[in-house]
Write a protein that holds these residues in place. Structure first.
Motif, PDB file in Angstrom:
ATOM      1  N   MET A  35      25.205   5.497  54.506  1.00  0.00           N
ATOM      2  CA  MET A  35      25.620   5.018  53.191  1.00  0.00           C
ATOM      3  C   MET A  35      27.121   4.707  53.203  1.00  0.00           C
ATOM      4  O   MET A  35      27.894   5.361  53.882  1.00  0.00           O
ATOM      5  N   THR A  36      27.472   3.735  52.379  1.00  0.00           N
ATOM      6  CA  THR A  36      28.870   3.364  52.234  1.00  0.00           C
ATOM      7  C   THR A  36      29.537   4.288  51.228  1.00  0.00           C
ATOM      8  O   THR A  36      28.980   4.552  50.163  1.00  0.00           O
ATOM      9  N   GLU A  37      30.718   4.756  51.580  1.00  0.00           N
ATOM     10  CA  GLU A  37      31.481   5.611  50.672  1.00  0.00           C
ATOM     11  C   GLU A  37      32.583   4.807  50.015  1.00  0.00           C
ATOM     12  O   GLU A  37      33.167   3.904  50.619  1.00  0.00           O
ATOM     13  N   VAL A  38      32.907   5.175  48.779  1.00  0.00           N
ATOM     14  CA  VAL A  38      33.986   4.523  48.031  1.00  0.00           C
ATOM     15  C   VAL A  38      35.316   4.817  48.709  1.00  0.00           C
ATOM     16  O   VAL A  38      35.571   5.940  49.152  1.00  0.00           O
ATOM     17  N   LYS A  39      36.153   3.784  48.779  1.00  0.00           N
ATOM     18  CA  LYS A  39      37.515   3.959  49.274  1.00  0.00           C
ATOM     19  C   LYS A  39      38.461   3.215  48.342  1.00  0.00           C
ATOM     20  O   LYS A  39      38.044   2.362  47.551  1.00  0.00           O
ATOM     21  N   ILE A  43      28.994  -0.324  44.414  1.00  0.00           N
ATOM     22  CA  ILE A  43      30.278  -0.666  45.012  1.00  0.00           C
ATOM     23  C   ILE A  43      30.226  -2.157  45.260  1.00  0.00           C
ATOM     24  O   ILE A  43      29.348  -2.650  45.973  1.00  0.00           O
ATOM     25  N   ASP A  75      38.232  -0.507  46.560  1.00  0.00           N
ATOM     26  CA  ASP A  75      36.872  -0.946  46.221  1.00  0.00           C
ATOM     27  C   ASP A  75      36.746  -1.154  44.718  1.00  0.00           C
ATOM     28  O   ASP A  75      37.362  -0.426  43.922  1.00  0.00           O
ATOM     29  N   GLU A 111      29.115   8.079  47.038  1.00  0.00           N
ATOM     30  CA  GLU A 111      28.139   7.100  47.508  1.00  0.00           C
ATOM     31  C   GLU A 111      27.314   6.619  46.326  1.00  0.00           C
ATOM     32  O   GLU A 111      27.142   7.338  45.335  1.00  0.00           O
TER      33      GLU A 111
END
Length: 142
Positions: A1-5, A141, A8, A54
């Motif tokens: 899964m893509t995590e917020v950074k 996201i 974003d 996520e």
């Protein structure tokens, strides 16, 4: 899964409550709130909670006043002569008004107190000095 950074653009559903459980804002029944993480578009305490989340994740974030709308600033309260305010302007305590500063900026204020001589206006945010709790869900996201 893509995590917020940071950087974003995210979409979140949220419910904000005060210490006594009073809901002061919610996205329920509306589109999710959209903002760029780390850009200063929302209060720091909520912004700082986003990195690492996520899509689909839910969490509760407690935001102290200093990371929300700040402490109440007594200098943001001002007394103005009653005769300088037109009679058609409502001045019941709690009424929200907009005033124009000498520099032309429009500033929201709340009527705190009215006497025959003066009206006390408060330019503090309505949630200044309050610790806030947010229940958030990361929807997307972008």
């Amino acid at each position: 899964m893509t995590e917020v950074k940071s950087g974003d653009t995210v979409h979140i559903h949220y419910k904000g409550t005060l210490d006594d459980g009073t809901v002061f804002d919610s996205s329920e029944g509306r589109d999710p709130l959209k903002f760029e993480v780390g850009s200063g578009q929302i209060i720091p305490g909520l912004d700082n909670a986003m990195p690492g989340m996520e899509v689909g994740e839910k969490k509760t974030v407690e935001v102290p006043a200093d990371d929300a709308y700040g402490q109440v600033d007594p200098n943001a309260r001002q007394q103005v002569p009653r005769e300088g305010i037109p009679d058609d302007i409502p001045l019941d305590p709690g009424t929200q008004l907009q005033v124009q500063t000498e520099g032309g900026q429009v500033l929201p204020v709340t009527v705190l107190e009215v006497t025959d001589e003066v009206v006390t206006l408060d330019a503090n945010h309505a949630l200044a000095g309050q610790d806030l709790t947010f229940d958030i869900e990361l929807v997307a996201i972008a």
